[in-house]
Design a protein around this motif. Structure first.
Motif, PDB file in Angstrom:
ATOM      1  N   SER A 358       0.829  -1.206   0.000  1.00 28.49           N
ATOM      2  CA  SER A 358       0.000   0.000   0.000  1.00 28.49           C
ATOM      3  C   SER A 358       0.863   1.255   0.000  1.00 28.49           C
ATOM      4  CB  SER A 358      -0.924  -0.005   1.217  1.00 28.49           C
ATOM      5  OG  SER A 358      -1.698   1.162   1.275  1.00 28.49           O
ATOM      6  N   LEU A 361       2.559   1.636  -3.457  1.00 25.67           N
ATOM      7  CA  LEU A 361       1.592   2.121  -4.452  1.00 25.67           C
ATOM      8  C   LEU A 361       1.381   3.627  -4.308  1.00 25.67           C
ATOM      9  CD1 LEU A 361      -1.089  -0.732  -4.352  1.00 25.67           C
ATOM     10  CD2 LEU A 361       0.383  -0.145  -6.289  1.00 25.67           C
ATOM     11  N   THR A 362       1.265   4.085  -3.076  1.00 24.60           N
ATOM     12  CA  THR A 362       1.052   5.514  -2.835  1.00 24.60           C
ATOM     13  C   THR A 362       2.267   6.329  -3.275  1.00 24.60           C
ATOM     14  OG1 THR A 362      -0.411   5.035  -0.969  1.00 24.60           O
ATOM     15  CG2 THR A 362       0.542   7.245  -1.083  1.00 24.60           C
ATOM     16  N   GLN A 365       2.436   6.349  -7.091  1.00 21.33           N
ATOM     17  CA  GLN A 365       1.411   7.239  -7.620  1.00 21.33           C
ATOM     18  C   GLN A 365       1.848   8.698  -7.529  1.00 21.33           C
ATOM     19  OE1 GLN A 365      -2.266   7.414  -5.308  1.00 21.33           O
ATOM     20  NE2 GLN A 365      -3.462   7.346  -7.212  1.00 21.33           N
ATOM     21  N   THR A 379      -4.138   3.417  -8.758  1.00 19.76           N
ATOM     22  CA  THR A 379      -3.523   2.207  -8.221  1.00 19.76           C
ATOM     23  C   THR A 379      -4.567   1.098  -8.131  1.00 19.76           C
ATOM     24  OG1 THR A 379      -4.031   2.640  -5.885  1.00 19.76           O
ATOM     25  CG2 THR A 379      -2.048   3.689  -6.817  1.00 19.76           C
ATOM     26  N   SER A 380      -4.088  -0.131  -7.979  1.00 19.73           N
ATOM     27  CA  SER A 380      -5.017  -1.250  -7.816  1.00 19.73           C
ATOM     28  C   SER A 380      -5.882  -1.048  -6.572  1.00 19.73           C
ATOM     29  CB  SER A 380      -4.238  -2.565  -7.712  1.00 19.73           C
ATOM     30  OG  SER A 380      -3.259  -2.494  -6.683  1.00 19.73           O
ATOM     31  N   LYS A 381      -5.318  -0.436  -5.561  1.00 19.53           N
ATOM     32  CA  LYS A 381      -6.084  -0.164  -4.347  1.00 19.53           C
ATOM     33  C   LYS A 381      -7.218   0.812  -4.634  1.00 19.53           C
ATOM     34  CE  LYS A 381      -5.575   1.645   0.369  1.00 19.53           C
ATOM     35  NZ  LYS A 381      -4.637   2.209   1.355  1.00 19.53           N
ATOM     36  N   ASP A 405      -0.697  -2.999 -11.695  1.00 21.30           N
ATOM     37  CA  ASP A 405      -0.879  -2.429 -10.360  1.00 21.30           C
ATOM     38  C   ASP A 405      -1.009  -0.912 -10.400  1.00 21.30           C
ATOM     39  OD1 ASP A 405      -0.360  -4.978  -8.772  1.00 21.30           O
ATOM     40  OD2 ASP A 405       1.453  -4.836  -9.997  1.00 21.30           O
ATOM     41  N   LEU A 406      -0.529  -0.320 -11.485  1.00 19.38           N
ATOM     42  CA  LEU A 406      -0.625   1.131 -11.680  1.00 19.38           C
ATOM     43  C   LEU A 406      -1.119   1.387 -13.094  1.00 19.38           C
ATOM     44  CD1 LEU A 406       2.848   1.763 -10.109  1.00 19.38           C
ATOM     45  CD2 LEU A 406       0.749   2.783  -9.158  1.00 19.38           C
TER      46      LEU A 406
END
Length: 480
Positions: A358, A361-362, A365, A379-381, A405-406
């Motif tokens: 997480s 990803l942040t 991004q 992002t996937s999240k 994932d991105l």
């Protein structure tokens, strides 16, 4: 007094039942579900003076025409569009995000209908619909009828035929350019049915894109006749894919190509609808026509006219991201690969280092959004959790098993280029307008301007033939 009340009540109920019986549409014996690749409303309208009376004009006059149709997801291509029509849901559920995706285990692009376990019939191509994760309208018809319904799908392209046919069709048939014949997969039958073998023997010839639609009509009519489709009370279904693709080559006149393509489409829709109505009966067949919802656009040199336009190199961007993450967490391979505008992280390595996915990803991004040409980064999240209300077209397209994932959203006018594998496209947000048309089956013609989405086609067909909608479809039927 009581007798009068009972009489009045009986009359009211009888009147209500009469009205209700008029509203209920007869169940069609045959459904012809047609997707026209890259069909556009503006082209339909522009060429209308050249049409005959029984093609587009008949469909628009006597059919229910939803003029403002859309797909619930983006991006769209032929494979994802046809699967969405058949399943009544988006790639988020049906898993067909496009013609190709990157296999996360091998990092090799795979075709959406490739299947080495299913050999071809009259072709060396190994194919199946096994990548479709939900049922299709064809599947539900087969299930409901205990296999008695006759279901076929026909297209010139392999992906279109198989994805429209679904898991339970009697056959998905497409044209094999190498063998110059119509072919299929042993997923559907061990050997070609007699009618298909005979058709190939009598029609062995090479055809170009100029007569592809004519050939679709011819073999579709042969399929209906040979299988006696629409001749009993158990509904049958035939899914067809026609082609309205326009190629923009420098040495070709695209305007004349548009005219020729749409005039021919008009003739083929006339020939198809007229012949099937004569065989099955006008009240016994339902035609459903729509578009794949995208179109190839002519490429222009924006820079020549001072329109902002540059190139975003996705492979360089992925390498920069890996260096950035390495500076924070220590040099390693954090980025596994990229595919078009998607970046795939090395999840096993991140897990092995006991890093927070997480957090990475942040950080990724935040880093990527600063790069010129990047309009937004998802992002996937974001796509799996934060946008869980289903309102985002990108979220409806995103499938965790198929996508990166991105996801980078490229600024309109910019070109995305991967120098390693030469994947490229120019970012556009241009809307392609197209209709959804229901014709036949006792329908009274009218035009409806209310915006609708194509994932409502499958439940509408299901309602018409009194079966369940596909198991991934949550949309309500359209009223016609």
């Amino acid at each position: 007094m009581i007798r009068k009340y009972i009489t009045a009540t009986f009359l009211a109920l009888a009147s209500g039942n009469a009205i209700y019986s008029q509203v209920i549409m007869p169940k069609p014996r045959l459904v012809i579900n047609i997707a026209i690749d890259q069909l556009r409303s503006d082209y339909i309208e522009a060429i209308s003076p050249r049409y005959g009376e029984n093609g587009f004009k008949k469909l628009y006059k006597m059919g229910v025409v939803y003029t403002d149709a859309h797909y619930s997801f983006s991006p769209i291509d032929r494979a994802s569009a046809i699967t969405a029509i058949a399943t009544g849901t988006s790639p988020y559920n049906n898993s067909i995000t496009g013609f190709q995706w990157l296999d996360k285990s091998t990092l090799i692009p795979v075709c959406c209908i490739d299947d080495k376990s299913c050999e071809g019939v009259f072709t060396n191509e190994c194919s199946s619909p096994n990548n479709i994760a939900t049922s299709t309208i064809n599947d539900e018809l087969k299930v409901t009828s205990d296999g008695k319904a006759i279901v076929y799908s026909i297209a010139t392209q392999r992906d279109a035929a198989i994805l429209a046919g679904g898991h339970a069709a009697d056959g998905a048939i497409w044209y094999n350019e190498g063998n110059k014949c119509w072919c299929s997969s042993k997923y559907y039958f061990k050997k070609a049915p007699n009618w298909l073998e005979t058709y190939n023997l009598l029609n062995v010839k090479e055809f170009s894109n100029n007569d592809a639609n004519s050939n679709i009509t011819s073999i579709a009519l042969q399929c209906v006749n040979a299988n006696n489709m629409g001749m009993d009370d158990i509904p049958d279904m035939l899914s067809l894919t026609y082609d309205a693709t326009i190629t923009y080559d420098n040495d070709k006149d695209s305007q004349s190509q548009i005219v020729n393509t749409y005039v021919q489409l008009d003739k083929e829709l006339d020939r198809l609808t007229t012949a099937i109505e004569q065989k099955v009966g006008k009240g016994n067949v339902l035609f459903v026509i729509t578009s794949t919802g995208y179109s190839n656009l002519k490429e222009y040199d924006y820079a020549k006219f001072n329109v902002p336009s540059k190139t975003l190199y996705i492979n360089r961007t992925a390498n920069l991201l890996n260096m950035y993450l390495g500076a924070i967490y220590g040099m390693d391979k954090y980025v596994e690969s990229c595919f078009y505008n998607q970046i795939f992280l090395n999840i096993p390595q991140i897990d092995q280092k006991k890093l927070s996915l997480s957090e990475i990803l942040t950080r990724a991004q935040t880093f990527l959004i600063q790069i010129a040409g990047v309009k937004n980064v998802y992002t996937s999240k974001d796509l799996l959790i934060l946008l869980d209300n289903g309102s985002s077209t990108l979220r409806n397209w995103y499938n965790a098993d198929r996508c990166g994932d991105l996801i980078l959203e490229v600024t309109p006018g910019w070109k995305l280029l991967n120098e390693d594998n030469l994947q490229q496209y120019t970012s556009r947000e241009t809307l392609t307008t197209f209709p959804i048309i229901f014709y036949g089956g006792g329908i009274i013609g009218k035009s409806i301007n209310t915006p609708v989405t194509t994932d409502r086609i499958a439940p509408t067909i299901a309602k018409a033939i009194r079966i369940r909608a596909p198991n991934g479809c949550s949309k309500s039927p359209l009223d016609y």
